[in-house]
Scaffold this motif. Structure first.
Motif, PDB file in Angstrom:
ATOM      1  N   GLU A 236      16.493  60.693  38.587  1.00  0.00           N
ATOM      2  CA  GLU A 236      17.144  59.596  39.298  1.00  0.00           C
ATOM      3  C   GLU A 236      17.495  58.436  38.355  1.00  0.00           C
ATOM      4  N   ASN A 237      18.730  57.960  38.453  1.00  0.00           N
ATOM      5  CA  ASN A 237      19.197  56.806  37.694  1.00  0.00           C
ATOM      6  C   ASN A 237      19.921  55.850  38.632  1.00  0.00           C
ATOM      7  N   GLN A 238      19.634  54.572  38.487  1.00  0.00           N
ATOM      8  CA  GLN A 238      20.309  53.572  39.311  1.00  0.00           C
ATOM      9  C   GLN A 238      21.363  52.844  38.474  1.00  0.00           C
ATOM     10  N   ILE A 239      22.605  52.938  38.925  1.00  0.00           N
ATOM     11  CA  ILE A 239      23.725  52.276  38.256  1.00  0.00           C
ATOM     12  C   ILE A 239      24.135  51.063  39.073  1.00  0.00           C
ATOM     13  N   VAL A 240      24.191  49.900  38.430  1.00  0.00           N
ATOM     14  CA  VAL A 240      24.658  48.671  39.067  1.00  0.00           C
ATOM     15  C   VAL A 240      25.802  48.119  38.226  1.00  0.00           C
ATOM     16  N   ILE A 241      26.952  47.914  38.868  1.00  0.00           N
ATOM     17  CA  ILE A 241      28.126  47.366  38.181  1.00  0.00           C
ATOM     18  C   ILE A 241      28.458  46.017  38.815  1.00  0.00           C
ATOM     19  N   LEU A 242      28.431  44.985  37.997  1.00  0.00           N
ATOM     20  CA  LEU A 242      28.865  43.662  38.433  1.00  0.00           C
ATOM     21  C   LEU A 242      30.340  43.515  38.084  1.00  0.00           C
ATOM     22  N   VAL A 243      31.167  43.234  39.104  1.00  0.00           N
ATOM     23  CA  VAL A 243      32.598  43.024  38.901  1.00  0.00           C
ATOM     24  C   VAL A 243      32.918  41.561  39.205  1.00  0.00           C
ATOM     25  N   LYS A 244      33.528  40.895  38.218  1.00  0.00           N
ATOM     26  CA  LYS A 244      33.886  39.481  38.369  1.00  0.00           C
ATOM     27  C   LYS A 244      35.411  39.355  38.387  1.00  0.00           C
ATOM     28  N   ASN A 245      35.937  38.711  39.412  1.00  0.00           N
ATOM     29  CA  ASN A 245      37.377  38.418  39.414  1.00  0.00           C
ATOM     30  C   ASN A 245      37.618  36.910  39.331  1.00  0.00           C
ATOM     31  N   ILE A 246      36.772  36.265  38.559  1.00  0.00           N
ATOM     32  CA  ILE A 246      36.913  34.855  38.195  1.00  0.00           C
ATOM     33  C   ILE A 246      36.566  34.723  36.711  1.00  0.00           C
ATOM     34  N   GLY A 247      36.937  33.590  36.107  1.00  0.00           N
ATOM     35  CA  GLY A 247      36.564  33.338  34.725  1.00  0.00           C
ATOM     36  C   GLY A 247      37.250  34.227  33.718  1.00  0.00           C
ATOM     37  N   TYR A 248      38.495  34.654  34.011  1.00  0.00           N
ATOM     38  CA  TYR A 248      39.210  35.496  33.064  1.00  0.00           C
ATOM     39  C   TYR A 248      39.493  34.739  31.765  1.00  0.00           C
ATOM     40  N   PRO A 249      39.496  35.451  30.620  1.00  0.00           N
ATOM     41  CA  PRO A 249      39.875  34.788  29.361  1.00  0.00           C
ATOM     42  C   PRO A 249      41.334  34.342  29.349  1.00  0.00           C
ATOM     43  N   THR A 250      42.183  34.973  30.185  1.00  0.00           N
ATOM     44  CA  THR A 250      43.603  34.658  30.267  1.00  0.00           C
ATOM     45  C   THR A 250      43.966  34.393  31.717  1.00  0.00           C
ATOM     46  N   ASN A 251      45.127  33.755  31.925  1.00  0.00           N
ATOM     47  CA  ASN A 251      45.562  33.550  33.306  1.00  0.00           C
ATOM     48  C   ASN A 251      45.954  34.847  33.982  1.00  0.00           C
ATOM     49  N   GLY A 252      46.134  35.904  33.217  1.00  0.00           N
ATOM     50  CA  GLY A 252      46.312  37.231  33.798  1.00  0.00           C
ATOM     51  C   GLY A 252      47.723  37.611  34.153  1.00  0.00           C
ATOM     52  N   GLY A 253      48.667  36.652  34.165  1.00  0.00           N
ATOM     53  CA  GLY A 253      50.030  36.993  34.536  1.00  0.00           C
ATOM     54  C   GLY A 253      50.074  37.715  35.868  1.00  0.00           C
ATOM     55  N   HIS A 254      50.908  38.746  35.947  1.00  0.00           N
ATOM     56  CA  HIS A 254      51.039  39.493  37.202  1.00  0.00           C
ATOM     57  C   HIS A 254      49.943  40.539  37.381  1.00  0.00           C
ATOM     58  N   MET A 255      48.975  40.592  36.474  1.00  0.00           N
ATOM     59  CA  MET A 255      47.811  41.457  36.707  1.00  0.00           C
ATOM     60  C   MET A 255      46.904  40.879  37.788  1.00  0.00           C
ATOM     61  N   THR A 256      46.942  39.559  37.965  1.00  0.00           N
ATOM     62  CA  THR A 256      45.987  38.921  38.889  1.00  0.00           C
ATOM     63  C   THR A 256      46.642  37.939  39.855  1.00  0.00           C
ATOM     64  N   SER A 257      47.947  37.721  39.779  1.00  0.00           N
ATOM     65  CA  SER A 257      48.558  36.644  40.556  1.00  0.00           C
ATOM     66  C   SER A 257      48.739  37.035  42.026  1.00  0.00           C
ATOM     67  N   PRO A 258      48.625  36.080  42.946  1.00  0.00           N
ATOM     68  CA  PRO A 258      48.726  36.385  44.380  1.00  0.00           C
ATOM     69  C   PRO A 258      50.119  36.825  44.819  1.00  0.00           C
ATOM     70  N   ASP A 259      51.164  36.519  44.048  1.00  0.00           N
ATOM     71  CA  ASP A 259      52.499  36.931  44.451  1.00  0.00           C
ATOM     72  C   ASP A 259      52.828  38.361  44.032  1.00  0.00           C
ATOM     73  N   THR A 260      51.896  39.043  43.371  1.00  0.00           N
ATOM     74  CA  THR A 260      52.144  40.436  42.992  1.00  0.00           C
ATOM     75  C   THR A 260      50.991  41.332  43.460  1.00  0.00           C
ATOM     76  N   GLN A 261      49.953  41.467  42.652  1.00  0.00           N
ATOM     77  CA  GLN A 261      48.863  42.374  43.008  1.00  0.00           C
ATOM     78  C   GLN A 261      47.807  41.730  43.903  1.00  0.00           C
ATOM     79  N   THR A 262      47.728  40.437  43.913  1.00  0.00           N
ATOM     80  CA  THR A 262      46.590  39.669  44.433  1.00  0.00           C
ATOM     81  C   THR A 262      45.442  39.752  43.425  1.00  0.00           C
ATOM     82  N   ASN A 263      44.525  38.849  43.534  1.00  0.00           N
ATOM     83  CA  ASN A 263      43.377  38.823  42.628  1.00  0.00           C
ATOM     84  C   ASN A 263      42.245  39.633  43.250  1.00  0.00           C
ATOM     85  N   TRP A 264      42.422  40.941  43.277  1.00  0.00           N
ATOM     86  CA  TRP A 264      41.459  41.800  43.954  1.00  0.00           C
ATOM     87  C   TRP A 264      40.158  41.933  43.154  1.00  0.00           C
TER      88      TRP A 264
END
Length: 435
Positions: free
Chosen positions: A127-155
């Protein structure tokens, strides 16, 4: 040994206030109150209270979530798991931090390429327990259309392939293909784990018929082999998108230790005096802007079938070129473009000002992140014949010298593509940089 598919049910803990690292949410005794079926996003799974407020200037995500999200799953490994090295593969996500059996095992911050975690030191049989923390804040870049609400949304989520991969100790680490139509050759460059071995290289057609077979002796970790083609392969273009497969088999001690395959097309894409040239013939790029806008999900498809449908429709209307505005599509988009004959130009996820260290407001962390992200994009997707151009971003301003230096570094690293300083840079005073 087969890879372990991690699709399916995961426990989920939403941490909007970002307290989980301090509170040790990665420990097994922490209750995770929600369930989520991965791959998906929190928004698509509707795991937050619905918002009724609608925006009129961009997409409205009715189940938006920004913060930390903790994903947990228990995985069982066989008794002989220590006979292999292991890698956790997350095809597309945000900033991640990994914990295995309560111990931190690293972090990744790429928005455009897979997160590949070497996890051998932390896994065990049973048995192994895997925990993945996913952060959608604090990006090193503004993200362009990878994260903007008018395209993909910041999912926030985990998309595409999620796998634990067993890797042989003696294996092929990388494989980069440099096809040349004019030179009638395929140069194969790669790296293997330190071992004395021999590579068998097979070029196959769509029916898996062997067209060319050659052997290459490996004397160290890095290798290079030039394979003459002698006009045995048809060229790739929008009118004739013929794909071939290179299969590489590593032999050590007389037995096959590892193998991998990579599709490719024989093509030259060059800048002529007045036209772009594909295999020496002029081509007119009939293109479109694409910000990976898929409002039904809020994220780009991760399977080839969906991209074949979307790009196939575009090609029916005469489109032969996609400029991905401040974003890079997933592997499936490149595969679809390879099959259909569409010329792609991904961009760095950036829309802003590039500065030199001596300029006011210089952000070295941001700049180095973007440069690194570019190298990751080139290494991950560079073998695709559809990947013909690469851009540093959209409407960039700032230091022409720094932009030129970034282009020079990318060209030295990978000469398979044409490079451009950006789209609509220095809008009122266009300039042509030496590189």
């Amino acid at each position: 040994m087969d890879k372990i598919n991690l699709h399916g049910s995961w426990e989920l803990l939403l941490d909007e206030e970002q307290q989980g690292i301090k509170e040790h949410f990665y420990k097994s005794e922490t209750p995770f109150p929600k369930q989520i079926q991965l791959p998906t996003t929190i928004s698509e799974a509707k795991l937050t209270p619905r918002r009724d407020l609608a925006s009129t200037d961009h997409l409205t995500d009715p189940y938006a979530f920004e913060g930390f999200a903790w994903y947990r799953k228990t995985v069982f490994l066989p008794d002989n798991c220590k006979d292999y090295d292991w890698e956790l593969y997350l095809e597309r996500t945000r900033i991640t931090q990994l914990y295995i059996n309560g111990v931190e095992a690293g972090s990744f911050d790429s928005l455009c390429t897979p997160h590949c975690y070497p996890v051998t030191p932390w896994i065990k049989s049973g048995e192994n327990q895997i925990v993945i923390l996913v952060k959608n804040i604090g990006y090193p870049t503004n993200g362009g259309h990878m994260t903007s609400p008018d395209t993909q949304t910041n999912w926030n989520g985990l998309l595409g392939a999620l796998e634990l991969r067993p890797l042989p100790r003696e294996r092929i680490l990388s494989l980069r293909l440099y096809p040349s139509f004019s030179g009638q050759s395929l140069t194969v460059r790669g790296r293997i784990t330190p071992c004395a071995g021999k590579l068998e290289l097979l070029i196959q057609d769509a029916g898996e018929n062997i067209i060319i077979r050659t052997f290459h002796q490996t004397e160290n970790s890095d290798f290079e082999c030039r394979i003459p083609l002698e006009n045995k392969l048809l060229p790739w273009s929008e009118y004739n998108p013929v794909l071939y497969q290179l299969k590489a088999v590593l032999y050590t001690g007389g037995t096959a230790a590892d193998e991998c395959s990579q599709s490719f097309g024989i093509r030259d894409f060059e800048a002529g005096k007045h036209h772009f040239l594909v295999n020496g013939d002029p081509v007119f790029l009939r293109g479109k802007h694409d910000g990976m806008i898929f409002p039904l999900t809020g994220y780009a498809p991760m399977n080839t079938e969906e991209w074949l449908k979307v790009m196939g429709t575009a090609k029916d209307y005469g489109i032969n070129h996609y400029r991905f505005h401040t974003c890079c599509p997933p592997e499936a988009a490149f595969q679809a473009a390879d099959q259909l004959g569409i010329y792609l130009e991904p961009e760095l996820p950036f829309w802003g000002t590039v500065t030199s260290p001596s300029q006011e407001g210089h952000n070295e962390e941001l700049q180095q992140y973007l440069i690194t992200e570019g190298f990751r994009i080139l290494d991950t997707f560079g073998n695709h014949p559809s990947f013909v151009m690469f851009s540093l971003g959209n409407e960039l301003w700032g230091s022409k010298e720094v932009l030129n230096g970034i282009l020079k570094a990318y060209k030295a690293h990978d000469k398979r593509h044409l490079y451009v300083q950006g789209s609509n840079n220095f809008q009122f005073t266009p300039c042509i940089l030496p590189e």
